[in-house]
Design a protein around this motif. Sequence first.
Motif, PDB file in Angstrom:
ATOM      1  N   ASP A 221      40.071  44.833  45.373  1.00  0.00           N
ATOM      2  CA  ASP A 221      40.751  45.838  46.199  1.00  0.00           C
ATOM      3  C   ASP A 221      41.822  45.152  46.987  1.00  0.00           C
ATOM      4  OD1 ASP A 221      39.372  44.210  48.131  1.00  0.00           O
ATOM      5  OD2 ASP A 221      38.019  45.533  49.051  1.00  0.00           O
ATOM      6  N   GLU A 222      42.413  45.757  47.864  1.00  0.00           N
ATOM      7  CA  GLU A 222      43.746  45.251  48.435  1.00  0.00           C
ATOM      8  C   GLU A 222      43.464  43.967  49.305  1.00  0.00           C
ATOM      9  OE1 GLU A 222      42.815  48.392  48.638  1.00  0.00           O
ATOM     10  OE2 GLU A 222      44.365  49.725  48.214  1.00  0.00           O
ATOM     11  N   ALA A 223      42.293  44.033  49.788  1.00  0.00           N
ATOM     12  CA  ALA A 223      41.791  42.572  50.370  1.00  0.00           C
ATOM     13  C   ALA A 223      41.721  41.444  49.446  1.00  0.00           C
ATOM     14  CB  ALA A 223      40.650  42.929  51.276  1.00  0.00           C
ATOM     15  N   GLY A 224      41.339  41.828  48.181  1.00  0.00           N
ATOM     16  CA  GLY A 224      41.132  40.748  47.039  1.00  0.00           C
ATOM     17  C   GLY A 224      42.700  40.212  46.790  1.00  0.00           C
ATOM     18  N   PHE A 225      43.650  41.248  46.634  1.00  0.00           N
ATOM     19  CA  PHE A 225      44.861  40.985  46.465  1.00  0.00           C
ATOM     20  C   PHE A 225      45.316  40.077  47.413  1.00  0.00           C
ATOM     21  CE2 PHE A 225      44.296  44.013  43.079  1.00  0.00           C
ATOM     22  CZ  PHE A 225      45.443  43.887  42.283  1.00  0.00           C
ATOM     23  N   ALA A 226      45.207  40.558  48.724  1.00  0.00           N
ATOM     24  CA  ALA A 226      45.901  39.645  49.752  1.00  0.00           C
ATOM     25  C   ALA A 226      45.266  38.238  50.081  1.00  0.00           C
ATOM     26  CB  ALA A 226      45.320  40.375  51.170  1.00  0.00           C
ATOM     27  N   ALA A 227      43.935  38.143  49.567  1.00  0.00           N
ATOM     28  CA  ALA A 227      43.373  36.710  49.409  1.00  0.00           C
ATOM     29  C   ALA A 227      44.201  35.826  48.443  1.00  0.00           C
ATOM     30  CB  ALA A 227      41.977  36.953  49.267  1.00  0.00           C
ATOM     31  N   ALA A 228      44.370  36.446  47.279  1.00  0.00           N
ATOM     32  CA  ALA A 228      44.920  35.768  46.139  1.00  0.00           C
ATOM     33  C   ALA A 228      46.421  35.407  46.517  1.00  0.00           C
ATOM     34  CB  ALA A 228      45.147  36.659  45.097  1.00  0.00           C
ATOM     35  N   PHE A 229      47.141  36.072  47.508  1.00  0.00           N
ATOM     36  CA  PHE A 229      48.353  35.967  47.892  1.00  0.00           C
ATOM     37  C   PHE A 229      48.655  34.738  48.919  1.00  0.00           C
ATOM     38  CE2 PHE A 229      49.569  40.390  46.380  1.00  0.00           C
ATOM     39  CZ  PHE A 229      49.572  40.188  45.049  1.00  0.00           C
ATOM     40  N   GLU A 230      47.490  34.362  49.510  1.00  0.00           N
ATOM     41  CA  GLU A 230      47.561  33.612  50.847  1.00  0.00           C
ATOM     42  C   GLU A 230      48.288  32.350  50.382  1.00  0.00           C
ATOM     43  OE1 GLU A 230      44.609  31.468  53.888  1.00  0.00           O
ATOM     44  OE2 GLU A 230      43.867  32.754  52.229  1.00  0.00           O
ATOM     45  N   GLY A 231      49.212  32.084  51.440  1.00  0.00           N
ATOM     46  CA  GLY A 231      49.933  30.967  51.327  1.00  0.00           C
ATOM     47  C   GLY A 231      51.166  30.961  50.397  1.00  0.00           C
ATOM     48  N   CYS A 232      51.389  32.235  49.854  1.00  0.00           N
ATOM     49  CA  CYS A 232      52.551  32.419  48.827  1.00  0.00           C
ATOM     50  C   CYS A 232      53.850  32.841  49.689  1.00  0.00           C
ATOM     51  CB  CYS A 232      52.293  33.037  47.671  1.00  0.00           C
ATOM     52  SG  CYS A 232      50.781  32.467  46.635  1.00  0.00           S
ATOM     53  N   GLY A 233      55.157  32.596  49.193  1.00  0.00           N
ATOM     54  CA  GLY A 233      56.220  33.220  49.557  1.00  0.00           C
ATOM     55  C   GLY A 233      56.775  34.307  49.071  1.00  0.00           C
ATOM     56  N   ALA A 234      56.382  34.603  47.771  1.00  0.00           N
ATOM     57  CA  ALA A 234      56.592  35.714  46.899  1.00  0.00           C
ATOM     58  C   ALA A 234      55.747  36.100  46.122  1.00  0.00           C
ATOM     59  CB  ALA A 234      58.060  35.226  46.133  1.00  0.00           C
ATOM     60  N   VAL A 235      55.996  37.623  45.488  1.00  0.00           N
ATOM     61  CA  VAL A 235      55.029  37.904  44.538  1.00  0.00           C
ATOM     62  C   VAL A 235      55.920  38.543  43.489  1.00  0.00           C
ATOM     63  CG1 VAL A 235      53.200  39.927  44.029  1.00  0.00           C
ATOM     64  CG2 VAL A 235      53.015  38.676  46.327  1.00  0.00           C
ATOM     65  N   VAL A 236      55.365  38.406  42.189  1.00  0.00           N
ATOM     66  CA  VAL A 236      56.089  38.675  41.157  1.00  0.00           C
ATOM     67  C   VAL A 236      54.935  39.721  40.367  1.00  0.00           C
ATOM     68  CG1 VAL A 236      56.816  38.545  38.740  1.00  0.00           C
ATOM     69  CG2 VAL A 236      57.734  36.914  40.520  1.00  0.00           C
ATOM     70  N   PHE A 237      55.421  41.030  40.025  1.00  0.00           N
ATOM     71  CA  PHE A 237      54.253  41.862  39.352  1.00  0.00           C
ATOM     72  C   PHE A 237      54.753  41.986  37.983  1.00  0.00           C
ATOM     73  CE2 PHE A 237      52.241  45.852  38.009  1.00  0.00           C
ATOM     74  CZ  PHE A 237      51.300  45.524  38.246  1.00  0.00           C
ATOM     75  N   ALA A 238      53.727  41.215  37.097  1.00  0.00           N
ATOM     76  CA  ALA A 238      54.386  41.219  35.646  1.00  0.00           C
ATOM     77  C   ALA A 238      53.332  41.673  35.029  1.00  0.00           C
ATOM     78  CB  ALA A 238      54.573  39.654  35.335  1.00  0.00           C
ATOM     79  N   ALA A 239      52.551  42.437  35.524  1.00  0.00           N
ATOM     80  CA  ALA A 239      51.245  42.890  34.637  1.00  0.00           C
ATOM     81  C   ALA A 239      51.438  44.269  34.264  1.00  0.00           C
ATOM     82  CB  ALA A 239      50.101  43.141  35.666  1.00  0.00           C
ATOM     83  N   GLY A 240      50.835  44.630  32.918  1.00  0.00           N
ATOM     84  CA  GLY A 240      50.882  45.670  32.221  1.00  0.00           C
ATOM     85  C   GLY A 240      49.536  45.911  31.463  1.00  0.00           C
ATOM     86  N   GLY A 241      49.177  47.555  31.588  1.00  0.00           N
ATOM     87  CA  GLY A 241      48.141  47.876  30.698  1.00  0.00           C
ATOM     88  C   GLY A 241      47.873  47.521  29.238  1.00  0.00           C
ATOM     89  N   GLY A 242      48.854  47.021  28.617  1.00  0.00           N
ATOM     90  CA  GLY A 242      48.795  46.847  27.145  1.00  0.00           C
ATOM     91  C   GLY A 242      49.373  48.058  26.456  1.00  0.00           C
ATOM     92  N   ALA A 243      49.817  47.917  25.022  1.00  0.00           N
ATOM     93  CA  ALA A 243      50.410  49.019  24.386  1.00  0.00           C
ATOM     94  C   ALA A 243      49.576  49.838  23.587  1.00  0.00           C
ATOM     95  CB  ALA A 243      51.213  48.106  23.296  1.00  0.00           C
ATOM     96  N   ASP A 244      48.124  49.679  23.978  1.00  0.00           N
ATOM     97  CA  ASP A 244      47.137  50.400  23.437  1.00  0.00           C
ATOM     98  C   ASP A 244      46.975  51.992  23.971  1.00  0.00           C
ATOM     99  OD1 ASP A 244      45.595  50.413  25.661  1.00  0.00           O
ATOM    100  OD2 ASP A 244      44.487  48.785  24.945  1.00  0.00           O
ATOM    101  N   GLY A 245      46.224  52.650  23.179  1.00  0.00           N
ATOM    102  CA  GLY A 245      46.220  54.160  23.732  1.00  0.00           C
ATOM    103  C   GLY A 245      45.179  54.351  25.034  1.00  0.00           C
TER     104      GLY A 245
END
Length: 222
Positions: free
Chosen positions: A57-81
Motif C-alpha cells: 500500500d501507500e505506506a509500503g511505498f513511502a517506506a521504500a522511498f525513505e531517505g531518497c531525494g527523487a523517485v523514478v516510476f519505470a514500472a509497467g504491467g508487461g506486453a501480455d493480455g
Amino acid sequence: MTRIAVVGGHGQIARLLHPQLLAAGHEPVALVRREEQAEALRAEGVTTRHLDIEADDEAGFAAAFEGCGAVVFAAGGGADGDIERKRTVDLQGSTKSIVGARDAGVRRFVQISAIGVDDPLPADTQDVWRAYVEAKRDADLALRESGLDWTILRPGRLTDDPATGRVALGVDVERGEVTRADVAAVVAAALDDDRTIGRQWNLVGGELDVPAAIDEALSSER
C-alpha cells in the motif's frame, strides 16, 4: 549525490538507467519484488529494497522511498493480455508512488509514460490496449495534479537497439521509435536538470544529443 528510488527497478529501462545514475554520482535504489532480482542488481553495485507494486500500500511505498531525494516510476504491467495488471501496475503503481513520495517527503518525481496516451482511441481498439493507454493517461494526470516536482517522459515505440545518443523531445514531437537506452539517458539527464520540472514531453529518436534536445524542447515552449 542523490539517492534515487527506481520503481520497477529490474525492468528493461531501469537496468539501463542504474549505471547512468552511478556514473553521475548518484545512488540508484532499485525497488524489486523478488530476491533473485535483488541479487542480480546488487552484483552490479546497485542498492536494492523490496517493494511489491501490486500488494504493497501507500505506506509500503513511502517506506521504500525513505531517505531518497527523487523517485523514478519505470514500472509497467508487461506486453501480455492481462488487462488487470495495466490498472494495478501502470496506474495504481504510479498513484501509490505519488502518495508514497509525498508521505516520504520526496518532491522530485520522473515518470516514464507512453506517447499519444491523451489522444482519443478508435472505437475498435482492443481491450488490452485501451486499458494500457487509459492507465498511462490517468497516471500522468494524477502526477500533474500531485503538487510534486514532476517530469513526464512519453517515449514512442521502444526498441532494444544500442543507444544512439540522439533524440527528439517536445510537446509536439511526432510518433517514432526510440531505444530503451536512449530513454534511460534522458531520464538521467532530466533528474539533474531542474528546468525539466513541470514538463511533459514526447520522446523519440532524433538528431540532437540529449542536452541539446532538452534545450530545444525548452526553447520551443517559450
